[in-house]
Design a protein around this motif. Structure first.
Motif, PDB file in Angstrom:
ATOM      1  N   VAL A 256       0.828  -1.221   0.000  1.00 50.32           N
ATOM      2  CA  VAL A 256       0.000   0.000   0.000  1.00 50.32           C
ATOM      3  C   VAL A 256       0.858   1.265   0.000  1.00 50.32           C
ATOM      4  CG1 VAL A 256      -1.706   1.298   1.329  1.00 50.32           C
ATOM      5  CG2 VAL A 256      -2.013  -1.148   0.956  1.00 50.32           C
ATOM      6  N   PRO A 257       1.924   1.372   0.819  1.00 47.21           N
ATOM      7  CA  PRO A 257       2.749   2.589   0.732  1.00 47.21           C
ATOM      8  C   PRO A 257       3.369   2.789  -0.652  1.00 47.21           C
ATOM      9  CG  PRO A 257       3.245   1.411   2.751  1.00 47.21           C
ATOM     10  CD  PRO A 257       2.346   0.528   1.936  1.00 47.21           C
ATOM     11  N   PHE A 258       3.806   1.706  -1.292  1.00 45.13           N
ATOM     12  CA  PHE A 258       4.352   1.808  -2.644  1.00 45.13           C
ATOM     13  C   PHE A 258       3.297   2.333  -3.613  1.00 45.13           C
ATOM     14  CE2 PHE A 258       4.644  -0.380  -6.788  1.00 45.13           C
ATOM     15  CZ  PHE A 258       5.705   0.347  -7.313  1.00 45.13           C
ATOM     16  N   ALA A 259       2.076   1.836  -3.495  1.00 45.36           N
ATOM     17  CA  ALA A 259       1.005   2.287  -4.386  1.00 45.36           C
ATOM     18  C   ALA A 259       0.733   3.778  -4.197  1.00 45.36           C
ATOM     19  CB  ALA A 259      -0.255   1.471  -4.150  1.00 45.36           C
ATOM     20  N   CYS A 260       0.704   4.232  -2.964  1.00 43.62           N
ATOM     21  CA  CYS A 260       0.453   5.656  -2.695  1.00 43.62           C
ATOM     22  C   CYS A 260       1.568   6.533  -3.247  1.00 43.62           C
ATOM     23  CB  CYS A 260       0.299   5.887  -1.193  1.00 43.62           C
ATOM     24  SG  CYS A 260      -1.147   5.095  -0.469  1.00 43.62           S
ATOM     25  N   VAL A 261       2.805   6.150  -2.998  1.00 43.21           N
ATOM     26  CA  VAL A 261       3.946   6.935  -3.472  1.00 43.21           C
ATOM     27  C   VAL A 261       4.006   6.935  -4.993  1.00 43.21           C
ATOM     28  CG1 VAL A 261       6.471   7.025  -3.522  1.00 43.21           C
ATOM     29  CG2 VAL A 261       5.286   6.681  -1.376  1.00 43.21           C
ATOM     30  N   SER A 262       3.719   5.805  -5.612  1.00 44.35           N
ATOM     31  CA  SER A 262       3.797   5.744  -7.071  1.00 44.35           C
ATOM     32  C   SER A 262       2.708   6.589  -7.730  1.00 44.35           C
ATOM     33  CB  SER A 262       3.729   4.298  -7.557  1.00 44.35           C
ATOM     34  OG  SER A 262       2.495   3.721  -7.237  1.00 44.35           O
ATOM     35  N   VAL A 263       1.534   6.652  -7.131  1.00 39.08           N
ATOM     36  CA  VAL A 263       0.477   7.514  -7.672  1.00 39.08           C
ATOM     37  C   VAL A 263       0.900   8.984  -7.564  1.00 39.08           C
ATOM     38  CG1 VAL A 263      -1.880   8.327  -7.265  1.00 39.08           C
ATOM     39  CG2 VAL A 263      -1.400   5.880  -7.338  1.00 39.08           C
TER      40      VAL A 263
END
Length: 155
Positions: free
Chosen positions: A122-129
């Protein structure tokens, strides 16, 4: 803060959050970066599995390889100056890392190892967005010029 500095910081955060995704390793868990280092010789020796119906342990090397190649593209994008080249390299890197994440979490309904990877991603998804938003917003006029093809962009 300049946009290019924000993009570089977000690239670093995307790399770190992708490397820190938890994966199941036998009777324990480990970080994706450890799996990439351990499984790379195995990948080179025995090849890759591309069927999503395989078990978690068979899909893990493919996920690690996609993630590693995506991280390489992000590092290349980090060292490029701003512009479409940086945006393209970063987009390809994120796309490959998401492909690795898809392989890692393909069977999240059936096993807890995949579910753990999904939750810790989830943190990766947020940062990538956020990274994609900054790249698109800082290069919007360049994308417009590229799509028009005639250089007729006027602010």
């Amino acid at each position: 803060m300049p946009v290019n500095k924000n993009i570089k910081q977000l690239i670093i955060w995307a790399l770190l959050t992708n490397m820190l995704i938890l994966v199941g390793l036998g009777n324990g868990t480990g970080f994706m970066v450890i799996v990439e280092a351990i499984l790379l010789p195995l990948i080179l020796k025995s090849g890759l599995y591309f069927a999503l119906t395989d078990s978690y342990t068979q899909l893990l090397p493919t996920a690690a390889l996609f993630s590693l190649v995506g991280q390489v593209f992000l590092v290349l994008g980090f060292f490029k100056k701003r512009g479409l080249t940086q945006g393209t390299l970063t987009f390809i890197g994120l796309l490959l890392m998401y492909a690795g994440l898809a392989y890692l979490t393909a069977n999240a309904k059936n096993d807890n190892e995949s579910l753990t990877g999904l939750v810790t991603a989830v943190p990766f998804a947020c940062v990538s967005v956020l990274l994609l938003y900054h790249i698109v917003s800082s290069n919007a006029y360049r994308f417009d010029e590229l799509l028009r093809g005639d250089g007729s962009y006027t602010p």
